[in-house]
Write a protein that holds these residues in place. Structure first.
Motif, PDB file in Angstrom:
ATOM      1  N   ALA A   1       0.834  -1.203   0.000  1.00 44.42           N
ATOM      2  CA  ALA A   1       0.000   0.000   0.000  1.00 44.42           C
ATOM      3  C   ALA A   1       0.871   1.256   0.000  1.00 44.42           C
ATOM      4  O   ALA A   1       0.574   2.227  -0.713  1.00 44.42           O
ATOM      5  CB  ALA A   1      -0.927  -0.006   1.210  1.00 44.42           C
ATOM      6  N   ALA A   2       1.941   1.227   0.784  1.00 50.55           N
ATOM      7  CA  ALA A   2       2.860   2.368   0.816  1.00 50.55           C
ATOM      8  C   ALA A   2       3.500   2.587  -0.555  1.00 50.55           C
ATOM      9  O   ALA A   2       3.633   3.727  -1.020  1.00 50.55           O
ATOM     10  CB  ALA A   2       3.930   2.151   1.885  1.00 50.55           C
TER      11      ALA A   2
ATOM     12  N   ILE B   1       1.154   4.350  -2.959  1.00 50.71           N
ATOM     13  CA  ILE B   1       1.015   5.782  -2.703  1.00 50.71           C
ATOM     14  C   ILE B   1       2.294   6.521  -3.086  1.00 50.71           C
ATOM     15  O   ILE B   1       2.264   7.531  -3.798  1.00 50.71           O
ATOM     16  CB  ILE B   1       0.659   6.019  -1.223  1.00 50.71           C
ATOM     17  CG1 ILE B   1      -0.739   5.447  -0.931  1.00 50.71           C
ATOM     18  CG2 ILE B   1       0.715   7.512  -0.888  1.00 50.71           C
ATOM     19  CD1 ILE B   1      -1.097   5.406   0.529  1.00 50.71           C
ATOM     20  N   GLN B   2       3.428   5.995  -2.644  1.00 47.85           N
ATOM     21  CA  GLN B   2       4.699   6.674  -2.896  1.00 47.85           C
ATOM     22  C   GLN B   2       5.024   6.755  -4.387  1.00 47.85           C
ATOM     23  O   GLN B   2       5.596   7.740  -4.860  1.00 47.85           O
ATOM     24  CB  GLN B   2       5.825   5.954  -2.148  1.00 47.85           C
ATOM     25  CG  GLN B   2       5.734   6.087  -0.643  1.00 47.85           C
ATOM     26  CD  GLN B   2       6.603   5.068   0.095  1.00 47.85           C
ATOM     27  OE1 GLN B   2       7.298   4.263  -0.527  1.00 47.85           O
ATOM     28  NE2 GLN B   2       6.563   5.099   1.426  1.00 47.85           N
TER      29      GLN B   2
ATOM     30  N   GLY C   1       2.800   6.812  -6.792  1.00 52.70           N
ATOM     31  CA  GLY C   1       1.730   7.459  -7.536  1.00 52.70           C
ATOM     32  C   GLY C   1       0.786   6.512  -8.243  1.00 52.70           C
ATOM     33  O   GLY C   1      -0.015   6.940  -9.085  1.00 52.70           O
TER      34      GLY C   1
ATOM     35  N   VAL D   1      -1.803   4.927  -7.101  1.00 47.17           N
ATOM     36  CA  VAL D   1      -3.213   5.163  -6.764  1.00 47.17           C
ATOM     37  C   VAL D   1      -3.784   6.361  -7.521  1.00 47.17           C
ATOM     38  O   VAL D   1      -5.001   6.542  -7.547  1.00 47.17           O
ATOM     39  CB  VAL D   1      -3.391   5.360  -5.242  1.00 47.17           C
ATOM     40  CG1 VAL D   1      -3.094   4.083  -4.488  1.00 47.17           C
ATOM     41  CG2 VAL D   1      -2.511   6.501  -4.730  1.00 47.17           C
ATOM     42  N   SER D   2      -2.918   7.167  -8.126  1.00 46.46           N
ATOM     43  CA  SER D   2      -3.378   8.351  -8.865  1.00 46.46           C
ATOM     44  C   SER D   2      -3.358   8.142 -10.376  1.00 46.46           C
ATOM     45  O   SER D   2      -3.655   9.069 -11.130  1.00 46.46           O
ATOM     46  CB  SER D   2      -2.501   9.556  -8.508  1.00 46.46           C
ATOM     47  OG  SER D   2      -2.550   9.817  -7.114  1.00 46.46           O
TER      48      SER D   2
ATOM     49  N   LEU E   1      -6.027   0.724  -5.942  1.00 45.31           N
ATOM     50  CA  LEU E   1      -5.159   0.220  -4.879  1.00 45.31           C
ATOM     51  C   LEU E   1      -5.373  -1.274  -4.694  1.00 45.31           C
ATOM     52  O   LEU E   1      -4.413  -2.037  -4.556  1.00 45.31           O
ATOM     53  CB  LEU E   1      -5.439   0.960  -3.571  1.00 45.31           C
ATOM     54  CG  LEU E   1      -4.665   0.478  -2.345  1.00 45.31           C
ATOM     55  CD1 LEU E   1      -3.154   0.611  -2.554  1.00 45.31           C
ATOM     56  CD2 LEU E   1      -5.101   1.248  -1.092  1.00 45.31           C
TER      57      LEU E   1
END
Length: 348
Positions: A19-20, A23-24, A26, A28-29, A221
């Motif tokens: 999960a980290a 996010i780190q 990008g 999830v974007s 995610l």
């Protein structure tokens, strides 16, 4: 807390890192039509084929839940009506849900047979041998709800045309995603029916996943974490052996315990709680959900004592809500955690 709840259940500890990463980096974007996200979908589908030994000609899509799959089967794959033999609460729910969309007609006109392979509510399962008999006797499509068994045991995909499961059980992931697997015959049926009136019409889903896209903004995610978990887990043949060995150990444990706990220690830790396996017939006992029954007071006491010891047992469900506990036997649960629970039950 150590959780043996049969869904949502324990996730693999590595997922905090996954999960980290998402996010780190990008992930999830990412736009769900972008090349980067399409590559993640591509890899996830490839790994599902590889790790679960899904035939190359069977298609795979990712949707939101198994309940959505019930809807897809009723809307996109049922011409007249579906047939729903069931042994527990989730099979009954599927029938009720499907009949709201396609009301039942004559049993002789049913063109989809809907089977819950592993009934999470009471710890029963339909064997591959029984599914093979259904396949022989029923000439139309067969759809299988494998919510609490897919990714935990080996499944013979050729015995049905549609298989589906949410990921919060044997996949060892958070809820919010489901795997839908369907055969060429199922796709042909969808094309014959031509249902395109809903956002989750199978034809629309298939059109997008053929390009490794999703028809709508997805749980990005969840898809990324599914890909990462599939990269780490062994092939299903290996997982199947482990799951069935653990199931055998659990059933032997309860058989040897007799009608209660506290009777195995020397001297007994206490008088013991009168409990027994819910399912007496070994041929239909689940490999992934172990159900134990007792009086309401016994079950309540066991759950409370377990919680105080740092262990969460699954509540009963439906008709068995207050008189059973359910123990998940899912791959993400470790041997040490199983040993801790068995030690607690011996001392209870």
């Amino acid at each position: 807390m150590i959780t043996f709840y049969p869904g949502p259940s324990k996730v693999y500890p590595q997922e905090a890192d996954y999960a980290a990463e998402a996010i780190q980096q990008g992930i999830v974007s990412l736009n769900h039509r972008s090349a980067g996200f399409m590559d993640i979908v591509n890899q996830t589908v490839r790994l599902l084929h590889e790790k679960l030994a899904v035939p190359a000609d069977y298609h795979i899509a990712l949707v939101s839940s198994a309940t959505e799959c019930w809807e897809i089967v009723a809307q996109s794959l049922t011409k007249t009506s579906s047939l729903h033999p069931y042994s527990g609460a989730f099979g009954k729910k599927w029938a009720e849900y499907a009949y709201r969309i396609k009301p039942p007609v004559s049993l002789n006109e049913a063109d989809v047979l809907c089977i819950v392979q592993n009934e999470t509510s009471n710890g029963t399962q339909v064997s591959m041998e029984t599914l093979a008999q259904f396949r022989q006797d029923f000439s139309a499509l067969i759809a299988v709800d494998a919510v609490s068994s897919m990714a935990g045991i080996w499944l013979d995909w050729s015995l049905a045309d549609v298989w589906f499961a949410s990921v919060q059980k044997c996949f060892g992931l958070p809820a919010g995603l489901a795997v839908l697997i369907y055969s060429p015959a199922a796709l042909k049926r969808a094309e014959q029916i031509g249902e395109n009136a809903h956002y989750n019409s199978l034809l629309f889903i298939h059109e997008n996943f053929a390009k490794f896209q999703t028809p709508y903004t997805p749980n990005g995610l969840g898809i990324y974490m599914l890909m990462r978990v599939l990269q780490q887990v062994p092939p299903i043949a290996v997982v199947d052996k482990l799951t069935k060995k653990r199931a055998s150990d659990w059933y032997s444990f309860f058989a040897e315990s007799g009608p209660g706990f506290g009777l195995l220690s020397d001297p007994p830790a206490r008088a013991g709680a009168a409990v027994n396996l819910l399912i007496n017939d070994p041929a239909i006992r689940s490999d992934t959900v172990i159900a134990v029954e007792g009086s309401e007071n016994s079950i309540k006491d066991i759950k409370q004592a377990a919680y105080q010891a740092g262990i969460i047992l699954g509540n009963g469900y439906g008709d068995w809500k207050n008189t059973t506990v359910r123990i998940a036997n899912f791959p993400a649960i470790s041997d040490d955690e199983i040993g801790t629970l068995m030690a607690f039950l011996r001392s209870y």
